[in-house]
Scaffold this active site. Structure first.
Site, short mmCIF file in Angstrom:
data_model
loop_
_atom_site.label_atom_id
_atom_site.label_comp_id
_atom_site.label_asym_id
_atom_site.label_seq_id
_atom_site.Cartn_x
_atom_site.Cartn_y
_atom_site.Cartn_z
N GLU A 303 -4.89 -7.80 -10.46
CA GLU A 303 -4.15 -8.88 -10.46
C GLU A 303 -4.78 -10.31 -10.53
O GLU A 303 -4.80 -10.77 -9.59
CB GLU A 303 -3.10 -8.97 -9.34
CG GLU A 303 -2.13 -7.61 -9.32
CD GLU A 303 -1.02 -7.59 -8.23
OE1 GLU A 303 -1.01 -8.63 -7.73
OE2 GLU A 303 -0.24 -6.90 -8.39
N GLU A 395 0.79 -0.64 -11.17
CA GLU A 395 1.25 -0.76 -9.58
C GLU A 395 2.71 -1.50 -9.79
O GLU A 395 3.13 -2.36 -10.48
CB GLU A 395 0.52 -1.62 -9.02
CG GLU A 395 0.82 -2.14 -7.39
CD GLU A 395 -0.02 -2.95 -6.89
OE1 GLU A 395 -1.36 -2.95 -6.94
OE2 GLU A 395 0.50 -3.89 -6.08
C1 IDC Z 1 -0.89 -5.36 0.21
C2 IDC Z 1 -0.56 -4.53 1.04
C3 IDC Z 1 -0.78 -5.06 2.34
C4 IDC Z 1 -2.27 -5.48 2.30
C5 IDC Z 1 -2.12 -6.84 1.29
C6 IDC Z 1 -3.57 -7.53 1.37
O1 IDC Z 1 0.53 -3.73 0.79
O2 IDC Z 1 -0.60 -3.81 3.18
O3 IDC Z 1 -2.28 -6.21 3.57
O4 IDC Z 1 -1.94 -5.99 0.04
O5 IDC Z 1 -4.51 -6.54 1.02
C7 IDC Z 1 -0.08 -6.60 -4.88
C8 IDC Z 1 -1.43 -6.25 -4.69
C9 IDC Z 1 -1.45 -5.23 -3.48
C10 IDC Z 1 -0.68 -5.73 -2.48
C11 IDC Z 1 0.81 -5.41 -2.81
C12 IDC Z 1 1.81 -5.72 -1.85
O6 IDC Z 1 -2.05 -5.58 -5.86
O7 IDC Z 1 -2.82 -5.30 -3.01
O8 IDC Z 1 -0.78 -4.85 -1.32
N1 IDC Z 1 0.91 -6.42 -4.01
O9 IDC Z 1 1.57 -7.05 -1.41
N2 IDC Z 1 0.52 -7.24 -5.92
C13 IDC Z 1 1.79 -7.71 -5.52
C14 IDC Z 1 2.20 -6.95 -4.53
#
Ligand code: IDC
Length: 477
Positions: A303, A395
């Site tokens: 991302e 994702e």
């Molecule tokens: C989130 C995880 C969470 C973690 C956070 C930080 O769900 O447990 O603490 O990352 O690393 C994304 C990202 C993905 C995120 C997810 C939800 O690709 O890494 O995971 N998210 O926030 N993009 C949009 C949402």
């Protein structure tokens, strides 16, 4: 979208006995002759439907080794056009078509073959070309092209033999991008539906033989996205260890007939260039190690955020050649601006990609959404972009973008219906037991190993399992 493919398919074989003839001809050249011996054979196979077709062209060099090549042929009907090609640089002038080799497939030794292809359009009739040249020399001894389709009672010839198994990889084989779609070994558009891991640094105990058996057999998942964080105690802290962990999961996915999406999970900082050297090191290693596998797809940055599309594109054009040097035919997925929102979350849209696409073949673009945060304006942009760009939802979540909160069933269903209709592949965040709404498994499931117990599923997990396990009906011809 394509209309229903016409069942007919034309097949032309040049070579075989003909190839032997060409070899015999080259062999009589005196050894003192400085001129390179030339000769070639071509197999041209099409899969056509009303107005469109996919052509696969296998080129065999029967002469001296070459370091680059140009394939030439002429369409017999003035209404035939190359729309988008792959594995070569395609040009059409009038009815004359040329395909020039790429860096990675230019070298062809004596007896070596390479395969290129394109999506075409046609009006009038759609006969196959009957004569080909390689570096200006006619590929000798062409066999005539059947001008009528084979009788419908016999199975049409295919470029690939029928599948010998029933898993997603056994049926679909090596994937490639065709037009705006992801296509299988038969050149037919498919949609892959599956799950993403959570961060490997935190949830390794969720990805075991037992859990992946459940994902493949009970969920009928087509793919496993392997999310290897780079920061947050990820890859940067132990490159060799995380590379091994990814490779092990690629093998486990392969053993179960699932595709493996290798996700270089950059997130913060949002500029992929921050990790450019790490990306080159990592992708050189995993592409060399997994080059022979058919189940690997490379996602080179998760991302990007706070950076321009031109920076992301520049990153992609540096990382893709590293992969292609080892694994020339694999699909590569490129993240997009604004947390892979096609730019929308930073006030842009997909036009910036359409106007400046990554200069590489066999590439798709990432779109991510979280259903409780991203609604109609994002869906509209995906629908608009999907007509012009190959998209892959590597994702998404059923909850808010925090990864937590309540499942938004209405929005999730609207999204999944749209992706199904557009045949856009997806992976859901996450196949893990994290204590957050996006996780498919209840906390404690991974330690207990109760992956196959329906009571282990969260609301999000239940929704996704119900969607993913419906039949794929992958086309096999
Ligand atoms: C989130 C995880 C969470 C973690 C956070 C930080 O769900 O447990 O603490 O990352 O690393 C994304 C990202 C993905 C995120 C997810 C939800 O690709 O890494 O995971 N998210 O926030 N993009 C949009 C949402």
């Amino acid at each position: 979208m394509f209309s229903i493919p016409h069942p007919s398919r034309r097949h032309l074989l040049l070579g075989g006995a003909v190839g032997a003839l060409a070899l015999a001809a080259t062999a009589v050249l005196p050894s003192t002759n400085a001129m390179a011996a030339t000769g070639c054979a071509v197999t041209y196979t099409t899969n056509s439907w009303q107005g469109g077709f996919t052509a696969t062209v296998a080129v065999k060099n029967l002469g001296d080794p070459v370091t680059n090549w140009t394939l030439g042929f002429t369409f017999p009907d003035g209404g035939q056009r190359v729309v988008q090609g792959w594995s070569a640089t395609w040009q059409q002038s009038g009815s004359a078509v040329t395909a020039r080799s790429m860096d990675y497939n230019g070298a062809l030794g004596t007896g070596a073959s390479t395969t290129v292809g394109f999506n075409g359009s046609w009006t009038g009739s759609n006969p196959n070309p009957t004569s080909f040249t390689l570096n200006g020399t006619t590929c000798t001894g062409g066999v005539s092209t059947p001008t009528t389709p084979p009788p419908t009672t016999t199975a049409p010839p295919t470029t690939a033999p029928p599948p010998t198994g029933t898993t997603p990889v056994a049926i679909n084989g090596q994937l490639r991008v065709c037009g705006v779609n992801l296509c299988n070994q038969y050149g037919r558009p498919i949609q892959l539906r599956g799950m993403s891991t959570h961060g490997l640094q935190w949830f390794a105990n969720c990805y075991t033989d037992a859990s992946l058996d459940v994902l493949a057999d009970d969920w009928q998942s087509d793919l496993l996205r392997i999310s290897m964080y780079v920061q947050e105690q990820g890859y940067e802290t132990n490159p060799a260890g995380f590379t091994n962990q990814v490779n092990t999961l690629v093998d486990k996915a392969e053993a179960r007939g699932m595709y493996a999406l290798i996700d270089f999970h950059t997130l913060t900082p949002g500029d992929p260039m921050y990790n450019l050297d790490r990306a080159k090191t990592f992708f050189a290693a995993v592409s060399a190690r997994n080059a022979a596998k058919k189940n690997v797809i490379y996602e080179i940055t998760n991302e990007p955020n706070g950076v321009s599309w031109s920076t992301i594109r520049n990153y992609a054009e540096q990382v893709i050649p590293v992969i292609r040097a080892n694994d020339p035919d694999a699909v590569v997925i490129v993240g997009t601006r604004g947390w892979s929102s096609l730019g929308v979350s930073e006030g842009g849209n997909s036009d910036e990609i359409v106007n400046n696409p990554v200069r590489a073949e066999n590439v798709m673009y990432t779109f991510h959404f979280y259903a409780a945060s991203h609604g109609d304006n994002y869906r509209n942009e995906v629908q608009r972009a999907a007509a012009r760009l190959p998209l892959f939802v590597t994702e998404f979540g059923t909850v808010t973008y925090t990864g937590d909160g309540a499942v938004d069933t209405a929005s999730s269903t609207a999204w999944l219906d749209l992706l199904d209709r557009l045949k856009i592949s997806y992976a859901n965040w996450t196949f893990s037991d994290a204590a957050e709404g996006s996780a498919a498994l209840r906390p404690g499931t991974c330690a207990a190993g109760t992956f196959g117990n329906p009571a282990s599923l969260t609301e999000s997990g239940t929704l996704l399992r119900n969607r993913i396990r419906t039949p794929d009906n992958f086309p096999t011809s």
